[in-house]
Motif scaffolding. Structure first.
Motif, PDB file in Angstrom:
ATOM      1  N   MET A   1       0.827  -1.205   0.000  1.00 60.01           N
ATOM      2  CA  MET A   1       0.000   0.000   0.000  1.00 60.01           C
ATOM      3  C   MET A   1       0.859   1.252   0.000  1.00 60.01           C
ATOM      4  SD  MET A   1      -1.488  -0.016   3.921  1.00 60.01           S
ATOM      5  CE  MET A   1      -2.414  -1.513   3.587  1.00 60.01           C
ATOM      6  N   THR A   2       0.252   2.369  -0.321  1.00 60.90           N
ATOM      7  CA  THR A   2       0.982   3.629  -0.363  1.00 60.90           C
ATOM      8  C   THR A   2       1.375   4.063   1.044  1.00 60.90           C
ATOM      9  OG1 THR A   2      -0.999   5.005  -0.135  1.00 60.90           O
ATOM     10  CG2 THR A   2      -0.362   4.337  -2.376  1.00 60.90           C
ATOM     11  N   GLU A   3       2.379   4.899   1.119  1.00 63.65           N
ATOM     12  CA  GLU A   3       2.822   5.413   2.422  1.00 63.65           C
ATOM     13  C   GLU A   3       1.700   6.177   3.100  1.00 63.65           C
ATOM     14  OE1 GLU A   3       6.141   8.528   4.254  1.00 63.65           O
ATOM     15  OE2 GLU A   3       6.397   7.710   2.234  1.00 63.65           O
ATOM     16  N   GLU A   4       0.953   6.961   2.332  1.00 63.19           N
ATOM     17  CA  GLU A   4      -0.146   7.746   2.893  1.00 63.19           C
ATOM     18  C   GLU A   4      -1.201   6.845   3.531  1.00 63.19           C
ATOM     19  OE1 GLU A   4      -3.458  11.088   1.459  1.00 63.19           O
ATOM     20  OE2 GLU A   4      -2.221  10.023  -0.012  1.00 63.19           O
ATOM     21  N   MET A   5      -1.532   5.758   2.840  1.00 62.62           N
ATOM     22  CA  MET A   5      -2.540   4.839   3.362  1.00 62.62           C
ATOM     23  C   MET A   5      -2.025   4.128   4.614  1.00 62.62           C
ATOM     24  SD  MET A   5      -4.516   1.782   1.299  1.00 62.62           S
ATOM     25  CE  MET A   5      -5.071   2.978   0.072  1.00 62.62           C
ATOM     26  N   ALA A   6      -0.756   3.712   4.576  1.00 63.64           N
ATOM     27  CA  ALA A   6      -0.179   3.016   5.727  1.00 63.64           C
ATOM     28  C   ALA A   6      -0.171   3.919   6.956  1.00 63.64           C
ATOM     29  CB  ALA A   6       1.233   2.546   5.397  1.00 63.64           C
ATOM     30  N   VAL A   7       0.217   5.175   6.776  1.00 68.78           N
ATOM     31  CA  VAL A   7       0.255   6.127   7.897  1.00 68.78           C
ATOM     32  C   VAL A   7      -1.153   6.351   8.439  1.00 68.78           C
ATOM     33  CG1 VAL A   7       0.697   8.532   8.540  1.00 68.78           C
ATOM     34  CG2 VAL A   7       2.373   7.278   7.170  1.00 68.78           C
ATOM     35  N   ASN A   8      -2.136   6.419   7.555  1.00 65.14           N
ATOM     36  CA  ASN A   8      -3.523   6.611   7.971  1.00 65.14           C
ATOM     37  C   ASN A   8      -3.975   5.475   8.892  1.00 65.14           C
ATOM     38  OD1 ASN A   8      -6.251   7.596   7.987  1.00 65.14           O
ATOM     39  ND2 ASN A   8      -6.746   6.112   6.401  1.00 65.14           N
ATOM     40  N   TYR A   9      -3.656   4.239   8.515  1.00 63.21           N
ATOM     41  CA  TYR A   9      -4.043   3.096   9.343  1.00 63.21           C
ATOM     42  C   TYR A   9      -3.265   3.083  10.661  1.00 63.21           C
ATOM     43  CZ  TYR A   9      -6.508   1.241   5.264  1.00 63.21           C
ATOM     44  OH  TYR A   9      -7.367   1.065   4.217  1.00 63.21           O
ATOM     45  N   ILE A  10      -1.998   3.454  10.611  1.00 61.39           N
ATOM     46  CA  ILE A  10      -1.190   3.508  11.839  1.00 61.39           C
ATOM     47  C   ILE A  10      -1.789   4.507  12.828  1.00 61.39           C
ATOM     48  CG2 ILE A  10       1.042   4.226  12.788  1.00 61.39           C
ATOM     49  CD1 ILE A  10       2.307   3.081  10.210  1.00 61.39           C
TER      50      ILE A  10
ATOM     51  N   MET B   1      -8.307  -5.497  11.005  1.00 58.60           N
ATOM     52  CA  MET B   1      -9.275  -5.661   9.929  1.00 58.60           C
ATOM     53  C   MET B   1      -9.485  -4.322   9.230  1.00 58.60           C
ATOM     54  SD  MET B   1     -10.377  -8.885  10.072  1.00 58.60           S
ATOM     55  CE  MET B   1     -11.889  -8.798   9.119  1.00 58.60           C
ATOM     56  N   LEU B   2      -9.681  -4.373   7.919  1.00 60.55           N
ATOM     57  CA  LEU B   2      -9.919  -3.156   7.133  1.00 60.55           C
ATOM     58  C   LEU B   2     -11.307  -3.222   6.514  1.00 60.55           C
ATOM     59  CD1 LEU B   2      -6.471  -2.845   5.297  1.00 60.55           C
ATOM     60  CD2 LEU B   2      -7.161  -1.870   7.500  1.00 60.55           C
ATOM     61  N   GLU B   3     -12.093  -2.169   6.754  1.00 64.42           N
ATOM     62  CA  GLU B   3     -13.447  -2.094   6.212  1.00 64.42           C
ATOM     63  C   GLU B   3     -13.727  -0.650   5.820  1.00 64.42           C
ATOM     64  OE1 GLU B   3     -17.884  -3.613   7.476  1.00 64.42           O
ATOM     65  OE2 GLU B   3     -16.703  -2.562   8.980  1.00 64.42           O
ATOM     66  N   ASN B   4     -13.897  -0.396   4.530  1.00 66.71           N
ATOM     67  CA  ASN B   4     -14.181   0.956   4.030  1.00 66.71           C
ATOM     68  C   ASN B   4     -13.152   1.970   4.531  1.00 66.71           C
ATOM     69  OD1 ASN B   4     -16.536   0.000   2.746  1.00 66.71           O
ATOM     70  ND2 ASN B   4     -17.716   0.253   4.632  1.00 66.71           N
ATOM     71  N   ASN B   5     -11.878   1.622   4.382  1.00 64.97           N
ATOM     72  CA  ASN B   5     -10.756   2.483   4.778  1.00 64.97           C
ATOM     73  C   ASN B   5     -10.693   2.741   6.283  1.00 64.97           C
ATOM     74  OD1 ASN B   5      -9.758   2.875   2.105  1.00 64.97           O
ATOM     75  ND2 ASN B   5     -11.377   4.388   1.749  1.00 64.97           N
ATOM     76  N   CYS B   6     -11.391   1.920   7.042  1.00 62.70           N
ATOM     77  CA  CYS B   6     -11.347   2.027   8.503  1.00 62.70           C
ATOM     78  C   CYS B   6     -10.588   0.824   9.051  1.00 62.70           C
ATOM     79  CB  CYS B   6     -12.765   2.063   9.067  1.00 62.70           C
ATOM     80  SG  CYS B   6     -12.838   2.077  10.872  1.00 62.70           S
ATOM     81  N   ALA B   7      -9.582   1.077   9.873  1.00 57.36           N
ATOM     82  CA  ALA B   7      -8.804   0.006  10.502  1.00 57.36           C
ATOM     83  C   ALA B   7      -9.441  -0.347  11.845  1.00 57.36           C
ATOM     84  CB  ALA B   7      -7.362   0.444  10.697  1.00 57.36           C
TER      85      ALA B   7
ATOM     86  N   LYS C   1      -4.686   5.497  17.897  1.00 55.55           N
ATOM     87  CA  LYS C   1      -5.704   6.112  18.755  1.00 55.55           C
ATOM     88  C   LYS C   1      -6.338   5.068  19.676  1.00 55.55           C
ATOM     89  CE  LYS C   1      -6.916   9.880  15.596  1.00 55.55           C
ATOM     90  NZ  LYS C   1      -7.979  10.463  14.725  1.00 55.55           N
ATOM     91  N   VAL C   2      -6.561   3.871  19.130  1.00 53.56           N
ATOM     92  CA  VAL C   2      -7.124   2.786  19.948  1.00 53.56           C
ATOM     93  C   VAL C   2      -6.148   2.419  21.064  1.00 53.56           C
ATOM     94  CG1 VAL C   2      -7.866   0.376  19.967  1.00 53.56           C
ATOM     95  CG2 VAL C   2      -8.468   1.857  18.038  1.00 53.56           C
ATOM     96  N   LEU C   3      -4.872   2.278  20.705  1.00 50.12           N
ATOM     97  CA  LEU C   3      -3.870   1.888  21.696  1.00 50.12           C
ATOM     98  C   LEU C   3      -3.697   2.962  22.767  1.00 50.12           C
ATOM     99  CD1 LEU C   3      -1.179   0.297  19.349  1.00 50.12           C
ATOM    100  CD2 LEU C   3      -2.895  -0.863  20.745  1.00 50.12           C
ATOM    101  N   TYR C   4      -3.766   4.226  22.355  1.00 45.24           N
ATOM    102  CA  TYR C   4      -3.654   5.318  23.325  1.00 45.24           C
ATOM    103  C   TYR C   4      -4.777   5.222  24.355  1.00 45.24           C
ATOM    104  CZ  TYR C   4      -3.611  10.047  25.266  1.00 45.24           C
ATOM    105  OH  TYR C   4      -3.590  11.129  26.117  1.00 45.24           O
ATOM    106  N   LYS C   5      -6.000   5.005  23.864  1.00 45.74           N
ATOM    107  CA  LYS C   5      -7.139   4.878  24.771  1.00 45.74           C
ATOM    108  C   LYS C   5      -6.979   3.654  25.668  1.00 45.74           C
ATOM    109  CE  LYS C   5     -11.310   5.417  23.124  1.00 45.74           C
ATOM    110  NZ  LYS C   5     -12.611   5.096  22.456  1.00 45.74           N
ATOM    111  N   ALA C   6      -6.555   2.533  25.058  1.00 43.63           N
ATOM    112  CA  ALA C   6      -6.388   1.304  25.836  1.00 43.63           C
ATOM    113  C   ALA C   6      -5.348   1.481  26.931  1.00 43.63           C
ATOM    114  CB  ALA C   6      -5.994   0.153  24.913  1.00 43.63           C
TER     115      ALA C   6
END
Length: 199
Positions: free
Chosen positions: A149-158, A184-190, A163-168
């Motif tokens: 995947m593109t760098e932009e997409m990878a950074v977006n998922y990271i 899991m990836l669903e509609n550009n949502c990780a 954010k989930v890990l920060y909350k956890a």
């Protein structure tokens, strides 16, 4: 209902089978099966939208190493029955803990972790809980099928998973098993899944 003995074999749920007093209706065999659970697709007849029952994922506590016939003799050679019984009891507690963690993380309706529907419930000694069904592929499957995947997409998922890990971590929860198989990836949502090893 008491815990099942460690060497009890639990057959797969059947299409059309109902759980939790008729609330959930199984509509497929396992979507996914790992070392510590089996996941099915099901209708949630209590949660309707526009007259249609929502599709959910049902996770069943199931430890393949101890329950499968092909592995049973190997497992018994390593553990005594008492030790295996203690192991199963601990893992059942972790299964309940996993559901509790997901419920807590979803108090702010975070779409990057699965939502829990109701609480852990028991059917003939087998433990289950229902959660959001994610209609997508894992990160690993996506890369295998679509390539790097593109760098932009990878950074977006990271950023999304971060954010989930920060909350956890604010809740003193460590996932302990982050991998491309558990995103899991669903509609550009990780979506970060499988909190079974969380501490």
């Amino acid at each position: 209902m008491p815990d099942r003995n460690f060497d009890s074999f639990s057959p797969l749920l059947r299409e059309g089978q109902y759980l939790n007093n008729g609330r959930y209706e199984i509509i497929s065999n396992t979507v996914n099966a790992g070392g510590f659970g089996r996941i099915y697709r099901a209708y949630d007849h209590k949660s309707n939208k526009d007259g249609m029952s929502n599709v959910v994922a049902i996770k069943e506590f199931y430890v393949e190493e101890f329950f499968e016939d092909s592995d049973r003799s190997r497992s018994i050679g390593v553990y005594t029955k008492k030790e295996m019984g203690q192991c199963i009891k601990l893992m059942r507690e972790n299964f309940r803990k996993e559901a509790d963690i997901l419920s807590r993380l979803n108090e702010q309706h975070d779409r990057h972790v699965p939502s829990i529907h109701g609480k852990v419930f028991s059917e003939e000694g087998r433990l289950f809980y229902a959660m959001t069904y994610i209609d997508g592929l894992t990160l690993r499957e996506t890369v295998e099928q679509e390539g790097i995947m593109t760098e932009e997409m990878a950074v977006n998922y990271i950023v999304q998973i971060g954010k989930v890990l920060y909350k956890a971590h604010q809740w003193n929860v460590m996932h302990c098993d982050i991998s491309p198989n558990n995103i899991m990836l669903e509609n550009n949502c990780a979506v970060l899944v499988d909190f079974g090893n969380a501490k």
